[in-house]
Design a protein around this motif. Structure first.
Motif, mmCIF file in Angstrom:
data_model
loop_
_atom_site.group_PDB
_atom_site.id
_atom_site.type_symbol
_atom_site.label_atom_id
_atom_site.label_comp_id
_atom_site.label_asym_id
_atom_site.label_seq_id
_atom_site.Cartn_x
_atom_site.Cartn_y
_atom_site.Cartn_z
ATOM 1 N N LEU A 139 0.857 -1.181 0.000
ATOM 2 C CA LEU A 139 0.000 0.000 0.000
ATOM 3 C C LEU A 139 0.897 1.236 0.000
ATOM 4 O O LEU A 139 1.579 1.513 0.983
ATOM 5 N N ARG A 140 0.923 1.966 -1.112
ATOM 6 C CA ARG A 140 1.857 3.079 -1.260
ATOM 7 C C ARG A 140 1.707 4.135 -0.171
ATOM 8 O O ARG A 140 2.693 4.615 0.396
ATOM 9 N N GLU A 141 0.478 4.505 0.131
ATOM 10 C CA GLU A 141 0.247 5.614 1.064
ATOM 11 C C GLU A 141 0.762 5.312 2.464
ATOM 12 O O GLU A 141 0.948 6.220 3.267
ATOM 13 N N ALA A 142 0.995 4.031 2.756
ATOM 14 C CA ALA A 142 1.424 3.628 4.109
ATOM 15 C C ALA A 142 2.913 3.854 4.339
ATOM 16 O O ALA A 142 3.367 3.807 5.478
ATOM 17 N N TYR A 143 3.665 4.116 3.258
ATOM 18 C CA TYR A 143 5.118 4.223 3.371
ATOM 19 C C TYR A 143 5.603 5.637 3.079
ATOM 20 O O TYR A 143 5.090 6.320 2.190
ATOM 21 N N GLY A 144 6.615 6.053 3.838
ATOM 22 C CA GLY A 144 7.219 7.361 3.638
ATOM 23 C C GLY A 144 8.251 7.339 2.530
ATOM 24 O O GLY A 144 8.501 6.306 1.905
ATOM 25 N N GLU A 145 8.884 8.472 2.311
ATOM 26 C CA GLU A 145 9.857 8.594 1.228
ATOM 27 C C GLU A 145 11.091 7.725 1.450
ATOM 28 O O GLU A 145 11.812 7.414 0.502
ATOM 29 N N ASP A 146 11.345 7.343 2.697
ATOM 30 C CA ASP A 146 12.502 6.489 2.980
ATOM 31 C C ASP A 146 12.127 5.009 3.065
ATOM 32 O O ASP A 146 12.958 4.162 3.401
ATOM 33 N N GLY A 147 10.865 4.689 2.766
ATOM 34 C CA GLY A 147 10.430 3.294 2.768
ATOM 35 C C GLY A 147 10.003 2.761 4.121
ATOM 36 O O GLY A 147 9.750 1.559 4.262
ATOM 37 N N THR A 148 9.908 3.630 5.123
ATOM 38 C CA THR A 148 9.454 3.186 6.446
ATOM 39 C C THR A 148 7.957 3.433 6.585
ATOM 40 O O THR A 148 7.404 4.336 5.949
ATOM 41 N N LEU A 149 7.322 2.642 7.428
ATOM 42 C CA LEU A 149 5.883 2.776 7.620
ATOM 43 C C LEU A 149 5.558 4.067 8.364
ATOM 44 O O LEU A 149 6.219 4.410 9.351
ATOM 45 N N LEU A 150 4.537 4.784 7.896
ATOM 46 C CA LEU A 150 4.160 6.062 8.497
ATOM 47 C C LEU A 150 3.353 5.862 9.777
ATOM 48 O O LEU A 150 3.500 6.620 10.732
ATOM 49 N N GLU A 151 2.474 4.870 9.793
ATOM 50 C CA GLU A 151 1.678 4.571 10.980
ATOM 51 C C GLU A 151 2.088 3.197 11.494
ATOM 52 O O GLU A 151 2.081 2.223 10.753
ATOM 53 N N ARG A 152 2.431 3.137 12.765
ATOM 54 C CA ARG A 152 2.954 1.891 13.321
ATOM 55 C C ARG A 152 1.853 1.077 13.995
ATOM 56 O O ARG A 152 1.236 1.519 14.959
ATOM 57 N N ASP A 153 1.638 -0.101 13.468
ATOM 58 C CA ASP A 153 0.748 -1.061 14.109
ATOM 59 C C ASP A 153 1.381 -1.458 15.442
ATOM 60 O O ASP A 153 2.605 -1.592 15.538
ATOM 61 N N PRO A 154 0.587 -1.640 16.497
ATOM 62 C CA PRO A 154 1.156 -2.019 17.794
ATOM 63 C C PRO A 154 2.050 -3.256 17.734
ATOM 64 O O PRO A 154 3.008 -3.375 18.485
ATOM 65 N N PHE A 155 1.734 -4.178 16.816
ATOM 66 C CA PHE A 155 2.518 -5.408 16.740
ATOM 67 C C PHE A 155 3.864 -5.201 16.053
ATOM 68 O O PHE A 155 4.717 -6.095 16.068
ATOM 69 N N LEU A 156 4.065 -4.033 15.443
ATOM 70 C CA LEU A 156 5.376 -3.731 14.886
ATOM 71 C C LEU A 156 6.429 -3.628 15.984
ATOM 72 O O LEU A 156 7.605 -3.923 15.766
ATOM 73 N N ASP A 157 6.009 -3.196 17.173
ATOM 74 C CA ASP A 157 6.945 -3.124 18.302
ATOM 75 C C ASP A 157 7.479 -4.507 18.644
ATOM 76 O O ASP A 157 8.675 -4.675 18.923
ATOM 77 N N ALA A 158 6.593 -5.492 18.618
ATOM 78 C CA ALA A 158 7.026 -6.860 18.899
ATOM 79 C C ALA A 158 7.967 -7.351 17.808
ATOM 80 O O ALA A 158 8.982 -8.004 18.088
ATOM 81 N N MET A 159 7.642 -7.032 16.554
ATOM 82 C CA MET A 159 8.500 -7.436 15.446
ATOM 83 C C MET A 159 9.871 -6.771 15.554
ATOM 84 O O MET A 159 10.905 -7.384 15.265
ATOM 85 N N LYS A 160 9.873 -5.502 15.983
ATOM 86 C CA LYS A 160 11.141 -4.772 16.139
ATOM 87 C C LYS A 160 11.979 -5.410 17.254
ATOM 88 O O LYS A 160 13.204 -5.560 17.119
ATOM 89 N N ARG A 161 11.349 -5.785 18.351
ATOM 90 C CA ARG A 161 12.078 -6.420 19.453
ATOM 91 C C ARG A 161 12.692 -7.748 19.004
ATOM 92 O O ARG A 161 13.821 -8.076 19.363
#
Length: 382
Positions: free
Chosen positions: A325-347
């Motif tokens: 989904l294009r609108e979900a990503y910023g110019e650097d390819g990172t997600l603009l809105e973070r799903d709460p489960f992204l924190d778990a994935m990051k850990r």
């Protein structure tokens, strides 16, 4: 022959016929987007490690004989031996001796390490805090489906995309019998929750309307990459298509012709909502295709991704077609809105990286020790 066929159609069928030709005749070339490709590159190693670790965690007592896991390498798409995997990521799984049968000799077994168990404990806390979000996602998928039911196997297959727990069917669903229930191999929506029946696009329009005091019409956001230009014919078709009323993925479309532009808009709304509900706002195209029957999508649904390059991007990284989904990503390819489960994935990613650094540092020390030994030998020879 063609004139005879068109002349035999009713006005409604004629409109659908020309709408279909207008849609299907539009050809949009695929355009590589390095920025969005990089988002997949960053995560592919972590996803592979996660698959292997989950394989162990899903075993009874969360342990497995090393040789059994070795036999599953092809299915897990693991190109290195399990022993090499253990060397590369030493802080995830620990090896211990155990017997496959009471009378057999001890063999190497694998179980979660203490650092991994600590991560799993924190992940469980995150899941507990966000159970309402998981329930909403599950209900929304069922509400989009034509019969308000989806085979359980399909839901299980996509559980990691949406952040559904491993005990989805055994524990999670039974805790919410007022909304979802399992029956005859299907997961059924028991009651329609109107608060779930608004798409991300509709909710965004409501927020904008409240902020500016003027009613904003729900519609898609176009975000073409730099250097991508649509031909005049395609631009005109896109703007004309955007002017059509938005069709919610939660609305009844049984009366819409499958060949109409309105149905095209509804199908794009379904694909947009599906990706919006995922943790990373992306999913393999083949995985989405498994839901064609439930979501009333045609077998050629994937053409919609390239036909609407301002809304979607299809990455070919890793030999897998991934819809993003294009609108979900910023110019650097990172997600603009973070799903709460992204924190778990990051850990988890941090844990994986920490273990691999430990492995590389160990290699460096061994190389330095070897170099010192060689230097000592040379000095003794002199």
């Amino acid at each position: 022959m063609r004139h005879s066929l068109v002349g035999s159609l009713s006005p409604h069928q004629l409109h659908s016929f020309f709408s279909l030709r207008q849609i299907s005749s539009l050809k949009v070339p695929w355009y590589k987007d390095p920025v969005l490709d990089s988002a997949i590159d960053r995560d592919k190693d972590h996803h592979l490690v996660s698959r292997v670790v989950r394989e162990v965690l899903l075993e009874p007592n969360q342990c497995i004989a090393l040789r059994y896991l070795e036999k599953r390498r092809e299915r897990l798409r693991l190109k290195i031996r399990v022993t090499t995997f253990l060397d590369w990521y030493p802080n995830l799984l620990e090896v211990y001796p155990d017997r496959i049968k009471p009378t057999s000799s001890p063999v190497p077994f694998l179980r979660p390490s203490q650092p991994l168990l600590s991560f799993l404990s924190r992940e469980s806390e995150i899941r507990s805090m966000n159970e309402p979000l998981v329930l909403a996602k599950l209900c929304k998928l069922l509400m989009i489906s034509k019969d308000r039911a989806i085979p359980m196997g399909k839901i299980v297959d996509v559980r990691q995309l949406f952040g559904f727990p491993d005990d989805l069917l055994t524990s999670f669903v039974p805790r919410h019998p007022e909304l979802v229930q399992e029956s005859n191999g299907y997961l059924h929506l028991v009651s329609w929750n109107e608060s779930y029946a608004k798409s991300v696009i509709q909710l965004r329009a409501d927020e904008e309307s409240e902020a500016i005091g003027i009613r904003v019409r729900p519609n898609f956001t176009l975000k073409l990459p730099k250097g991508f230009n649509l031909k005049k014919e395609m631009r005109e078709w896109v703007w004309d298509w955007l002017e059509l009323p938005y069709v919610s993925p939660y609305s009844d479309v049984s009366e819409l012709s499958t060949a109409s532009r309105e149905m095209e808009k509804r199908n794009i709304a379904v694909l947009h909502e599906f990706l919006s509900l995922t943790i990373q706002k992306r999913a393999p195209v083949d995985t989405i295709g498994k839901f064609c029957s439930e979501f009333r999508l045609s077998n050629a649904f994937s053409n919609a991704f390239t036909r609407h390059p301002g809304i979607f991007y299809v990455s070919l990284k890793g030999g897998i077609k991934t819809a993003m989904l294009r609108e979900a990503y910023g110019e650097d390819g990172t997600l603009l809105e973070r799903d709460p489960f992204l924190d778990a994935m990051k850990r988890f990613a941090d844990l994986v990286d920490e273990g691999h650094r430990e492995y590389l540092e160990g290699l460096k020390r061994k190389k330095q020790d070897l170099q010192r030994e060689l230097e000592l030998e040379q000095q003794q020879e002199e």
